[in-house]
Design a protein around this motif. Structure first.
Motif, PDB file in Angstrom:
ATOM      1  N   GLY A 203     -27.757 -37.744  -1.343  1.00 16.49           N
ATOM      2  CA  GLY A 203     -28.005 -36.637  -0.660  1.00 16.49           C
ATOM      3  C   GLY A 203     -27.179 -35.289  -1.288  1.00 16.49           C
ATOM      4  O   GLY A 203     -26.515 -34.561  -0.469  1.00 16.49           O
ATOM      5  N   GLY A 204     -26.938 -35.161  -2.508  1.00 15.61           N
ATOM      6  CA  GLY A 204     -26.278 -34.180  -3.286  1.00 15.61           C
ATOM      7  C   GLY A 204     -27.016 -33.096  -3.616  1.00 15.61           C
ATOM      8  O   GLY A 204     -28.523 -33.315  -3.701  1.00 15.61           O
ATOM      9  N   TYR A 205     -26.498 -31.774  -4.255  1.00 16.96           N
ATOM     10  CA  TYR A 205     -27.311 -30.810  -4.562  1.00 16.96           C
ATOM     11  C   TYR A 205     -26.162 -29.793  -5.399  1.00 16.96           C
ATOM     12  O   TYR A 205     -25.332 -29.938  -5.318  1.00 16.96           O
ATOM     13  CB  TYR A 205     -27.983 -30.061  -3.412  1.00 16.96           C
ATOM     14  CG  TYR A 205     -27.038 -29.590  -2.426  1.00 16.96           C
ATOM     15  CD1 TYR A 205     -26.229 -28.600  -2.711  1.00 16.96           C
ATOM     16  CD2 TYR A 205     -26.873 -30.662  -1.347  1.00 16.96           C
ATOM     17  CE1 TYR A 205     -25.208 -28.119  -1.649  1.00 16.96           C
ATOM     18  CE2 TYR A 205     -25.958 -29.873  -0.088  1.00 16.96           C
ATOM     19  CZ  TYR A 205     -25.225 -28.971  -0.301  1.00 16.96           C
ATOM     20  OH  TYR A 205     -24.414 -28.348   0.463  1.00 16.96           O
ATOM     21  N   CYS A 206     -27.014 -29.051  -6.218  1.00 21.03           N
ATOM     22  CA  CYS A 206     -26.309 -27.979  -6.894  1.00 21.03           C
ATOM     23  C   CYS A 206     -26.556 -26.754  -6.011  1.00 21.03           C
ATOM     24  O   CYS A 206     -27.582 -26.252  -5.868  1.00 21.03           O
ATOM     25  CB  CYS A 206     -26.850 -27.826  -8.188  1.00 21.03           C
ATOM     26  SG  CYS A 206     -26.412 -26.070  -9.039  1.00 21.03           S
ATOM     27  N   HIS A 207     -25.304 -26.081  -5.661  1.00 24.46           N
ATOM     28  CA  HIS A 207     -25.318 -25.147  -4.700  1.00 24.46           C
ATOM     29  C   HIS A 207     -26.071 -23.804  -5.399  1.00 24.46           C
ATOM     30  O   HIS A 207     -26.526 -23.020  -4.480  1.00 24.46           O
ATOM     31  CB  HIS A 207     -24.021 -24.635  -4.180  1.00 24.46           C
ATOM     32  CG  HIS A 207     -22.907 -24.230  -5.177  1.00 24.46           C
ATOM     33  ND1 HIS A 207     -22.261 -24.908  -6.176  1.00 24.46           N
ATOM     34  CD2 HIS A 207     -22.668 -22.743  -5.518  1.00 24.46           C
ATOM     35  CE1 HIS A 207     -21.693 -24.182  -6.793  1.00 24.46           C
ATOM     36  NE2 HIS A 207     -21.696 -23.017  -6.441  1.00 24.46           N
ATOM     37  N   VAL A 208     -25.850 -23.915  -6.719  1.00 25.89           N
ATOM     38  CA  VAL A 208     -26.500 -22.633  -7.314  1.00 25.89           C
ATOM     39  C   VAL A 208     -27.963 -22.491  -7.128  1.00 25.89           C
ATOM     40  O   VAL A 208     -28.586 -21.510  -7.016  1.00 25.89           O
ATOM     41  CB  VAL A 208     -26.174 -22.732  -8.926  1.00 25.89           C
ATOM     42  CG1 VAL A 208     -26.767 -21.278  -9.607  1.00 25.89           C
ATOM     43  CG2 VAL A 208     -24.409 -22.349  -9.253  1.00 25.89           C
ATOM     44  N   CYS A 295     -22.337 -19.605 -10.784  1.00 25.94           N
ATOM     45  CA  CYS A 295     -21.687 -20.843 -10.733  1.00 25.94           C
ATOM     46  C   CYS A 295     -20.319 -20.324 -10.717  1.00 25.94           C
ATOM     47  O   CYS A 295     -19.644 -20.121 -12.076  1.00 25.94           O
ATOM     48  CB  CYS A 295     -22.126 -21.965 -11.802  1.00 25.94           C
ATOM     49  SG  CYS A 295     -21.053 -23.378 -11.736  1.00 25.94           S
ATOM     50  N   ARG A 296     -19.358 -20.448  -9.741  1.00 20.11           N
ATOM     51  CA  ARG A 296     -18.036 -19.806  -9.758  1.00 20.11           C
ATOM     52  C   ARG A 296     -17.141 -20.756 -10.609  1.00 20.11           C
ATOM     53  O   ARG A 296     -15.986 -20.034 -11.243  1.00 20.11           O
ATOM     54  CB  ARG A 296     -17.398 -19.689  -8.231  1.00 20.11           C
ATOM     55  CG  ARG A 296     -18.351 -18.653  -7.615  1.00 20.11           C
ATOM     56  CD  ARG A 296     -17.670 -17.944  -6.510  1.00 20.11           C
ATOM     57  NE  ARG A 296     -18.723 -17.230  -5.753  1.00 20.11           N
ATOM     58  CZ  ARG A 296     -18.997 -15.882  -5.982  1.00 20.11           C
ATOM     59  NH1 ARG A 296     -18.412 -15.361  -6.956  1.00 20.11           N
ATOM     60  NH2 ARG A 296     -19.855 -15.154  -5.344  1.00 20.11           N
ATOM     61  N   ASN A 297     -17.460 -21.830 -10.940  1.00 22.47           N
ATOM     62  CA  ASN A 297     -16.624 -23.041 -11.548  1.00 22.47           C
ATOM     63  C   ASN A 297     -16.661 -22.521 -12.949  1.00 22.47           C
ATOM     64  O   ASN A 297     -15.720 -22.676 -13.641  1.00 22.47           O
ATOM     65  CB  ASN A 297     -16.992 -24.480 -11.038  1.00 22.47           C
ATOM     66  CG  ASN A 297     -16.279 -24.863  -9.778  1.00 22.47           C
ATOM     67  OD1 ASN A 297     -14.946 -25.103  -9.815  1.00 22.47           O
ATOM     68  ND2 ASN A 297     -16.864 -24.641  -8.596  1.00 22.47           N
ATOM     69  N   MET A 298     -17.906 -22.339 -13.609  1.00 28.26           N
ATOM     70  CA  MET A 298     -18.170 -22.111 -14.762  1.00 28.26           C
ATOM     71  C   MET A 298     -17.451 -20.469 -15.196  1.00 28.26           C
ATOM     72  O   MET A 298     -16.868 -20.379 -16.440  1.00 28.26           O
ATOM     73  CB  MET A 298     -19.851 -21.824 -15.144  1.00 28.26           C
ATOM     74  CG  MET A 298     -20.459 -23.002 -15.160  1.00 28.26           C
ATOM     75  SD  MET A 298     -20.319 -23.807 -16.682  1.00 28.26           S
ATOM     76  CE  MET A 298     -21.323 -25.319 -16.558  1.00 28.26           C
ATOM     77  N   ASN A 299     -17.228 -19.924 -14.092  1.00 29.30           N
ATOM     78  CA  ASN A 299     -16.652 -18.772 -14.313  1.00 29.30           C
ATOM     79  C   ASN A 299     -15.177 -18.595 -14.459  1.00 29.30           C
ATOM     80  O   ASN A 299     -14.682 -17.626 -14.735  1.00 29.30           O
ATOM     81  CB  ASN A 299     -17.216 -17.472 -13.413  1.00 29.30           C
ATOM     82  CG  ASN A 299     -18.463 -16.924 -13.955  1.00 29.30           C
ATOM     83  OD1 ASN A 299     -18.794 -16.004 -14.588  1.00 29.30           O
ATOM     84  ND2 ASN A 299     -19.610 -17.511 -13.280  1.00 29.30           N
TER      85      ASN A 299
END
Length: 343
Positions: A203-208, A295-299
């Protein structure tokens, strides 16, 4: 600061190798020695035997994969140590083992083949390797899942349900033949006979990508009838099936790059990449599907922490190094090698 980074790069020469994911900002991409998706960059790092220090401008699981594939004498460092991936964090070894035990009760021993998206923790890749499973990328998911479906087992696909659902559907698996495992509640849901289940989606997903909504898609289609809408397969099924095309980051880049001048595209993926497509293809009309796809983590990777990483190396401070323990790496390599053999 950029000038200082360039100066240090020149001083260190072949000992230093900087990798940047497609979702990085332009200032980081301009400083990188190689740009690509997570697996491509890890493979590039694997081929580089000269560099002592490999700086991965991306998120934590990407640096883990690079560490797994590179040599013991090479150090992989992550400039922003808090740059994680919410989707990768939705699955870990402990929860995967719990799931496997429940599925054994439900379907019988040795009936499950785990396959994980490369966007996952090293320990999840190791979990798959330990059970004879493998890894996929968004570029080879169709080929690997096709192989998996032919193994006379039920696939457990982690951690991105959307990539799993979209790919399986394209291969002829009906929606009702797909189960979903809710890792929070530790429950399995399916709407068919038990013997008809072909794939179980974590049940996972990429929020972007997951939070690009129907109304956003519908509005884009209504207001731009002459544009092709292409998007990443991490988007939800109901949107992906109505797009004009879907595929990996490389697919999206090549669709735009190879199109004739004057072509019109709306692209559903991370904003830094779409902004770069717009800049690199001035002869085409390109829009982003959802400007909130960031993607705030990439940033979190910036010139400041890249510079600090280089300064740390000069001081012998390797606190930003990402290290995967040998046993986890050994099992993860099994899964990765299976994927490479099938690709």
């Amino acid at each position: 600061m950029t000038d200082e980074i360039k100066k240090i790069k020149e001083e260190m020469g072949d000992e230093l190798f900087i990798l940047a994911h497609h979702y990085q900002t332009d200032e980081i991409v301009a400083l990188a020695d190689a740009v690509g998706d997570s697996l491509k960059l890890a493979q590039i790092a694997k081929l580089n035997k000269k560099a002592k220090y490999i700086i991965f401008c991306g998120v934590h699981f990407m640096a883990e994969t690079a560490d797994i594939l590179t040599e013991d004498y090479q150090r992989v460092l992550l400039p922003a140590t808090d740059a994680g991936c919410p989707m990768a964090d939705m699955a870990d070894k402990a929860s995967a083992e719990k799931c496997m035990a429940k599925l054994a009760e439900e379907f019988g021993e040795n009936k499950i083949l785990p396959i994980t998206y490369v966007n996952s923790k090293a320990e999840v890749k190791a979990f798959c390797g330990n059970y004879g499973g493998t890894v996929v990328t968004s570029g080879n998911a169709d080929k690997i899942l096709k192989w998996g479906l032919g193994q006379n087992k039920i696939i457990l696909f982690l951690p991105d349900q959307n990539l799993g659902r979209n790919t399986a559907y394209d291969l002829g698996v009906k929606l009702e033949e797909m189960a979903v495992y809710d890792q929070i509640r530790e429950k399995l849901y399916y709407n068919c006979k038990k013997e008809d289940v072909k794939i179980i989606l974590w049940g996972g997903y990429c929020h972007v990508h997951h939070f690009i909504m129907d109304e956003t898609f519908d509005e884009a289609r209504k207001n731009n009838p002459d544009y092709k809408i292409i998007l990443h397969p991490e988007c939800r099924y109901d949107i992906a099936e109505r797009a004009d095309g879907k595929g990996s980051t490389e697919y999206l880049i090549n669709q735009v790059k190879n199109a004739p001048a004057g072509s019109k595209f709306i692209v559903g993926t991370e904003k830094n990449l779409v902004d770069r497509l717009i800049k690199d293809n001035p002869d085409k009309n390109i829009k982003i599907l959802d400007s909130k796809s960031i993607c705030r983590n990439m940033n979190k990777v910036a010139a400041e922490n890249l510079f600090e990483t280089l300064e740390d190396i000069k001081k012998g401070d390797f606190s930003r190094q990402v290290v995967v323990d040998k046993e986890t790496a050994k099992q993860a390599v099994k899964a990765l090698d299976t994927m490479l053999a099938l690709s």
